[in-house]
Design an enzyme around this catalytic site. Structure first.
Site, PDB file in Angstrom:
ATOM      1  N   TYR A 129      27.461 105.497  69.819  1.00 16.73           N
ATOM      2  CA  TYR A 129      26.988 104.131  70.092  1.00 16.73           C
ATOM      3  C   TYR A 129      27.756 103.457  71.228  1.00 16.73           C
ATOM      4  CZ  TYR A 129      24.222 104.082  65.785  1.00 16.73           C
ATOM      5  OH  TYR A 129      23.304 104.330  64.832  1.00 16.73           O
ATOM      6  N   HIS A 185      28.633 100.883  76.669  1.00 12.99           N
ATOM      7  CA  HIS A 185      29.205  99.795  77.459  1.00 12.99           C
ATOM      8  C   HIS A 185      28.418  99.460  78.727  1.00 12.99           C
ATOM      9  CE1 HIS A 185      32.872 100.633  74.889  1.00 12.99           C
ATOM     10  NE2 HIS A 185      32.575  99.384  74.666  1.00 12.99           N
TER      11      HIS A 185
HETATM   12  C1  HEM Z   1      31.651  92.279  75.626  1.00  7.31           C
HETATM   13  C2  HEM Z   1      31.633  93.497  76.011  1.00  7.31           C
HETATM   14  C3  HEM Z   1      32.469  94.572  75.352  1.00  7.31           C
HETATM   15  C4  HEM Z   1      33.814  94.689  75.344  1.00  7.31           C
HETATM   16  C5  HEM Z   1      34.851  93.745  75.967  1.00  7.31           C
HETATM   17  C6  HEM Z   1      34.120  95.894  74.603  1.00  7.31           C
HETATM   18  C7  HEM Z   1      35.392  96.374  74.374  1.00  7.31           C
HETATM   19  C8  HEM Z   1      35.693  97.463  73.601  1.00  7.31           C
HETATM   20  C9  HEM Z   1      37.033  97.926  73.312  1.00  7.31           C
HETATM   21  C10 HEM Z   1      38.309  97.275  73.822  1.00  7.31           C
HETATM   22  C11 HEM Z   1      36.914  99.013  72.521  1.00  7.31           C
HETATM   23  C12 HEM Z   1      38.040  99.809  71.909  1.00  7.31           C
HETATM   24  C13 HEM Z   1      38.487 100.909  72.829  1.00  7.31           C
HETATM   25  C14 HEM Z   1      39.580 101.737  72.176  1.00  7.31           C
HETATM   26  O1  HEM Z   1      39.250 102.605  71.362  1.00  7.31           O
HETATM   27  O2  HEM Z   1      40.751 101.521  72.485  1.00  7.31           O
HETATM   28  C15 HEM Z   1      35.511  99.251  72.301  1.00  7.31           C
HETATM   29  C16 HEM Z   1      35.005 100.243  71.524  1.00  7.31           C
HETATM   30  C17 HEM Z   1      33.689 100.450  71.278  1.00  7.31           C
HETATM   31  N1  HEM Z   1      32.630  99.765  71.844  1.00  7.31           N
HETATM   32 FE1  HEM Z   1      32.774  98.156  73.042  1.00  7.31          FE
HETATM   33  N2  HEM Z   1      32.945  96.467  74.185  1.00  7.31           N
HETATM   34  C18 HEM Z   1      31.915  95.692  74.615  1.00  7.31           C
HETATM   35  C19 HEM Z   1      30.564  95.920  74.414  1.00  7.31           C
HETATM   36  C20 HEM Z   1      30.056  96.983  73.704  1.00  7.31           C
HETATM   37  C21 HEM Z   1      28.641  97.276  73.562  1.00  7.31           C
HETATM   38  C22 HEM Z   1      27.508  96.462  74.185  1.00  7.31           C
HETATM   39  C23 HEM Z   1      28.541  98.392  72.779  1.00  7.31           C
HETATM   40  C24 HEM Z   1      27.333  99.137  72.315  1.00  7.31           C
HETATM   41  C25 HEM Z   1      26.121  98.676  72.236  1.00  7.31           C
HETATM   42  C26 HEM Z   1      29.898  98.788  72.427  1.00  7.31           C
HETATM   43  C27 HEM Z   1      30.198  99.856  71.620  1.00  7.31           C
HETATM   44  C28 HEM Z   1      31.475 100.265  71.314  1.00  7.31           C
HETATM   45  C29 HEM Z   1      31.778 101.332  70.377  1.00  7.31           C
HETATM   46  C30 HEM Z   1      30.788 102.146  69.555  1.00  7.31           C
HETATM   47  C31 HEM Z   1      33.159 101.448  70.349  1.00  7.31           C
HETATM   48  C32 HEM Z   1      33.976 102.390  69.505  1.00  7.31           C
HETATM   49  C33 HEM Z   1      34.306 101.690  68.208  1.00  7.31           C
HETATM   50  C34 HEM Z   1      35.215 102.500  67.331  1.00  7.31           C
HETATM   51  O3  HEM Z   1      35.948 103.349  67.833  1.00  7.31           O
HETATM   52  O4  HEM Z   1      35.201 102.258  66.119  1.00  7.31           O
HETATM   53  N3  HEM Z   1      30.781  97.913  73.003  1.00  7.31           N
HETATM   54  N4  HEM Z   1      34.783  98.301  72.985  1.00  7.31           N
END
Ligand code: HEM
Length: 307
Positions: free
Chosen positions: A2, A5
């Site tokens: 999923y 980004h």
């Molecule tokens: C506002 C915009 C967003 C920001 C600032 C953001 C930021 C982040 C950050 C900081 C992480 C953790 C990275 C790590 O493992 O160190 C992450 C993980 C993740 N993001 Fe985003 N994200 C954004 C939008 C999205 C969107 C739109 C999706 C999908 C539709 C998404 C899906 C995910 C998923 C699936 C993970 C992994 C979660 C996990 O490991 O449990 N993110 N994101």
């Protein structure tokens, strides 16, 4: 799976629901995220923000469309600077997510033998071949899915869709409030009627009647809404904006002084210590961020079809 980004655009184009005229106008993600977001909420009408988001397409989930602000993302909790595009790959490796071909095999889907089998985009196939030294079985899941040709009308890859459809229905089927207990006794007859007679469109228009001419024209509030009729300036007719991000003025690590931006030269902080088999060169140093717009492709734009 999923990790999508690229859905987050680099720039937003804030407009008024009354006139379709710019309110904040073109605004970068960095000016909206974290504490800056609270200020935007305080100083703008919510209905204008909803109109703006409803009438713009998300970023296209594909290669070479990673939002630049997420490549130089400063975590609000720790203040750490991170490249989320690289993190998406590193985390999959840390967690033992199978690589692209292994994943497809486990899903009983056809397994590509060459990079050209992954995508019809010859340039991307050549780039991936180069990055992964011709070893198709090394291709990481996320870039593989981002490269895939999407079926007609799809917003993301077929590989991701298979998991999505499985998990989305499983989630509903495992929730008693959607299944065994979706009854008059639990919800009351009035409650059931309320659920059945409402959609996201009615929720939005009940709270914001001004949105009715736009979202009211569609049955699906999650599809792109109508915009104000009449003369329209194109969405995101952006002025030339600064190429180097706010991150350019902060040190990339404790004790490392900021350096002036150098247009056109990209330097990398190598991953060697953390991930010796990493096929990509490493983290971009934000001070040398490439001058191009990295995330300019939108779903639904230039012939792309929205689902
Ligand atoms: C506002 C915009 C967003 C920001 C600032 C953001 C930021 C982040 C950050 C900081 C992480 C953790 C990275 C790590 O493992 O160190 C992450 C993980 C993740 N993001 Fe985003 N994200 C954004 C939008 C999205 C969107 C739109 C999706 C999908 C539709 C998404 C899906 C995910 C998923 C699936 C993970 C992994 C979660 C996990 O490991 O449990 N993110 N994101």
């Amino acid at each position: 799976m999923y990790r999508m980004h690229p859905l987050i655009p680099d720039d937003f184009d804030f407009r008024s629901v009354d006139t379709d005229e710019p309110t904040l106008g073109p605004t970068g993600f960095d000016q909206l995220a974290g504490p800056a977001g609270a200020e935007v909420l305080r100083t703008n009408r919510l209905v204008d923000l909803l109109y703006t988001f409803g009438t713009m397409n998300p970023g296209l989930v594909c290669l070479h469309n990673f939002p630049k602000h997420l490549q130089t993302f400063r975590r609000p909790d720790t203040g750490t600077l991170m490249d989320l595009s690289a993190t998406d790959i590193v985390r999959c490796r840390e967690l033992g997510v199978p690589r692209y071909t292994a994943f497809r095999k486990l899903m009983h889907l056809p397994v590509p033998k060459t990079f050209a089998d992954v995508t019809s985009n010859k340039q991307w196939a050549a780039e991936m071949h180069d990055v992964y030294n011709g070893d198709i079985d090394s291709l990481d899941l996320i870039p593989g899915m981002f490269a895939e040709d999407r079926p007609d009308g799809f917003a993301f890859s077929d590989t991701a869709f298979r998991i999505f459809i499985l998990m989305a229905s499983r989630r509903l089927n495992s929730d008693r409030f959607f299944t065994a207990h979706f009854t008059d006794e639990v919800y009351t007859p009035e409650g059931i009627k309320w659920i059945e007679n409402n959609t996201m469109v009615t929720v939005l228009t009940r709270h914001f009647p001004e949105l009715d001419p736009f979202v009211g024209a569609t049955t699906n509030a999650f599809a792109i809404w109508e915009r104000q009729a009449g003369e329209q300036t194109p969405l995101l007719a952006l002025p030339e904006h600064p190429r180097v991000l706010h991150a350019a003025v902060v040190p990339v690590a404790e004790g490392v002084p900021p350096r002036p931006a150098v247009d056109g030269t990209v330097e990398f902080r190598p991953y060697a210590e953390i991930c010796p088999d990493m096929p990509i060169k490493g983290l971009y140093l934000p001070t040398t961020f490439p001058p191009t717009d990295r995330a300019s492709k939108r779903l639904g734009a230039s012939g792309e079809k929205a689902s």
